[in-house]
Write an enzyme that holds these catalytic residues in place. Structure first.
Site, PDB file in Angstrom:
ATOM      1  N   VAL A  29      22.342  -8.707 -86.929  1.00 43.57           N
ATOM      2  CA  VAL A  29      23.397  -8.721 -85.925  1.00 43.57           C
ATOM      3  C   VAL A  29      23.301  -8.176 -84.678  1.00 43.57           C
ATOM      4  CG1 VAL A  29      25.859  -9.040 -85.603  1.00 43.57           C
ATOM      5  CG2 VAL A  29      24.776  -9.454 -88.103  1.00 43.57           C
ATOM      6  N   GLY A  55      25.677  -8.559 -81.975  1.00 41.14           N
ATOM      7  CA  GLY A  55      26.958  -8.300 -81.222  1.00 41.14           C
ATOM      8  C   GLY A  55      27.112  -9.586 -80.523  1.00 41.14           C
ATOM      9  N   VAL A  69      27.667 -13.696 -79.854  1.00 41.90           N
ATOM     10  CA  VAL A  69      28.365 -15.069 -80.825  1.00 41.90           C
ATOM     11  C   VAL A  69      27.773 -15.719 -81.790  1.00 41.90           C
ATOM     12  CG1 VAL A  69      27.965 -16.616 -79.082  1.00 41.90           C
ATOM     13  CG2 VAL A  69      29.843 -16.839 -80.378  1.00 41.90           C
ATOM     14  N   ASP A  70      26.240 -15.724 -81.626  1.00 45.68           N
ATOM     15  CA  ASP A  70      25.281 -16.568 -82.489  1.00 45.68           C
ATOM     16  C   ASP A  70      25.252 -15.854 -83.859  1.00 45.68           C
ATOM     17  OD1 ASP A  70      25.325 -18.576 -80.586  1.00 45.68           O
ATOM     18  OD2 ASP A  70      23.471 -17.621 -79.783  1.00 45.68           O
ATOM     19  N   ILE A 100      19.569  -3.689 -84.776  1.00 49.11           N
ATOM     20  CA  ILE A 100      18.064  -3.072 -84.482  1.00 49.11           C
ATOM     21  C   ILE A 100      18.429  -2.333 -83.088  1.00 49.11           C
ATOM     22  CG2 ILE A 100      15.803  -3.310 -84.191  1.00 49.11           C
ATOM     23  CD1 ILE A 100      15.961  -5.798 -86.000  1.00 49.11           C
ATOM     24  N   CYS A 146       8.455  -9.645 -79.790  1.00 46.92           N
ATOM     25  CA  CYS A 146       9.695  -9.173 -80.414  1.00 46.92           C
ATOM     26  C   CYS A 146      10.092  -9.650 -81.725  1.00 46.92           C
ATOM     27  CB  CYS A 146      10.884  -9.134 -79.535  1.00 46.92           C
ATOM     28  SG  CYS A 146      12.192  -8.321 -80.139  1.00 46.92           S
ATOM     29  N   CYS A 203      14.768  -9.208 -73.934  1.00 47.61           N
ATOM     30  CA  CYS A 203      15.893  -8.498 -74.653  1.00 47.61           C
ATOM     31  C   CYS A 203      15.837  -6.994 -74.356  1.00 47.61           C
ATOM     32  CB  CYS A 203      15.613  -8.792 -76.088  1.00 47.61           C
ATOM     33  SG  CYS A 203      14.079  -8.432 -76.870  1.00 47.61           S
TER      34      CYS A 203
END
Length: 352
Positions: free
Chosen positions: A7, A9, A11-12, A32, A98, A193
């Site tokens: 997770v 943070g 919405v998905d 992570i 990633c 990311c």
């Protein structure tokens, strides 16, 4: 079934946890940490808000929360790959690396191996055909992320759960609002990311600097202007050239001489090609591919698929002969190859 949910943070991944709870599972939630806030000079890359929301999700759904710091693994594998690829004049795809090396690689080595399945908020699905598990496209063609997952190993695909893969993005937002999740109105993350709020060119400039070079019209050899280093530009790029009389597209790079070649027009012939040659050909399922074969494919993250013929080429490479001419075939990017129905992901490879 013992599930680890990754997770972020957003919405998905938040809705992914909500759906798992509705299905009767209580996953352990993992955040992570891979950002660059630990690096000197990267103070504008905070993870605190992401962690705060992730902890709220864990508490709200009665899940155990754990933060896993994979910063070093990310820097050693993904960030260094990005810098070196750009230095060589290639167009890297750090999000592909990633997923392969961090989210479903280093995390599994550190914590994921204790779980039966790993759930994420990716827009993708899996499908079983003749007893083999395939990565497959999501219901939402605009949000589909199978291209970012196309370098996964078969063992990684067998272990993944994609709770939102069968949903449209609008439905994910709706569920988040109905469940009063704090991430319901958060914007989708854009760009790479690990950079957070850091500008990509600023990041590249930090490690490769600047070196002025010429911008030359391919067809005439006329010098049109200057640039600050070929590493700031990629094949097919239109924005950021600051040339008059455009649009202009980057169609070639001379790495040795630090020269950008450009071509003019909205659809310049020099910006297109119909042959995509791949190295490191990587099937995603243990099946024999009957080459040559008709396939669909993507060479970048778009909803559209191209059609072509996949076949063996010289020197152990493979090639896709596209039925239409494609703009911006960039070495270093990954081509994702799907079956003729544009549903199952069968292979990928790096464009050369």
């Amino acid at each position: 079934m013992n599930i680890a949910a990754l997770v972020s943070g957003g919405v998905d991944s938040s809705v992914a946890v909500h759906l798992l709870k509705e299905q009767g599972y209580t996953p352990d939630i993992f955040y992570i940490r891979i950002g660059m806030e630990d690096e000197e000079g990267y103070i504008d890359c905070p993870a605190e808000e992401d962690i705060e929301i992730t902890q709220w999700i864990a508490h709200h759904y009665g899940c155990r929360f754990e933060e896993v710091n994979l910063h070093k693994e990310y820097w050693d594998n993904v960030v260094s790959y990005t810098i070196e690829s750009v230095r060589k004049g290639l167009t890297p795809n750090p999000d592909v690396m990633c997923n392969k090396l961090i989210k479903f690689g280093a995390f599994d080595d550190r914590r994921g191996h204790d779980y039966d399945r790993i759930a994420t908020g990716h827009y993708a699905t899996t499908d079983t055909v003749d007893g083999k598990v395939f990565l497959a496209t999501a219901k939402d063609p605009v949000k589909d992320q199978t291209d970012f997952l196309s370098q996964l190993e078969y063992r990684q695909i067998q272990k993944i759960l994609f709770p939102i893969g069968h949903m449209m993005k609008a439905d994910v937002r709706r569920i988040a609002h109905e469940a009063h999740l704090p991430s319901a109105d958060r914007k989708d993350s854009q760009g790479i990311c690990f950079l957070g709020k850091i500008n990509y060119n600023d990041f590249i400039r930090r490690y490769l600097g600047e070196r002025e070079g010429k911008i030359v019209e391919l067809e005439t050899g006329k010098v049109l202007g200057t640039h600050k280093g070929y590493w700031f530009h990629t094949i097919g790029q239109r924005k950021g050239l600051f040339l008059s009389g455009g649009p202009w597209f980057v169609v070639r790079k001379d790495i040795e001489e630090n020269v950008l070649y450009v071509s003019q027009g909205y659809d310049p012939d020099a910006a297109h090609g119909n042959k995509v040659t791949l190295m490191g050909f990587h099937p995603l399922a243990p099946i024999e591919l009957p080459l040559p074969m008709d396939v669909t494919f993507k060479i970048r993250h778009t909803p559209e698929f191209h059609r072509g013929l996949l076949h063996a080429a010289d020197n152990g490479l493979v090639q896709i002969d596209s039925t239409d001419r494609i703009q911006g075939i960039a070495a270093g990017q990954y081509a994702t190859i799907y079956d003729s129905d544009a549903h199952l992901v069968i292979a990928s490879g790096m464009i050369v």
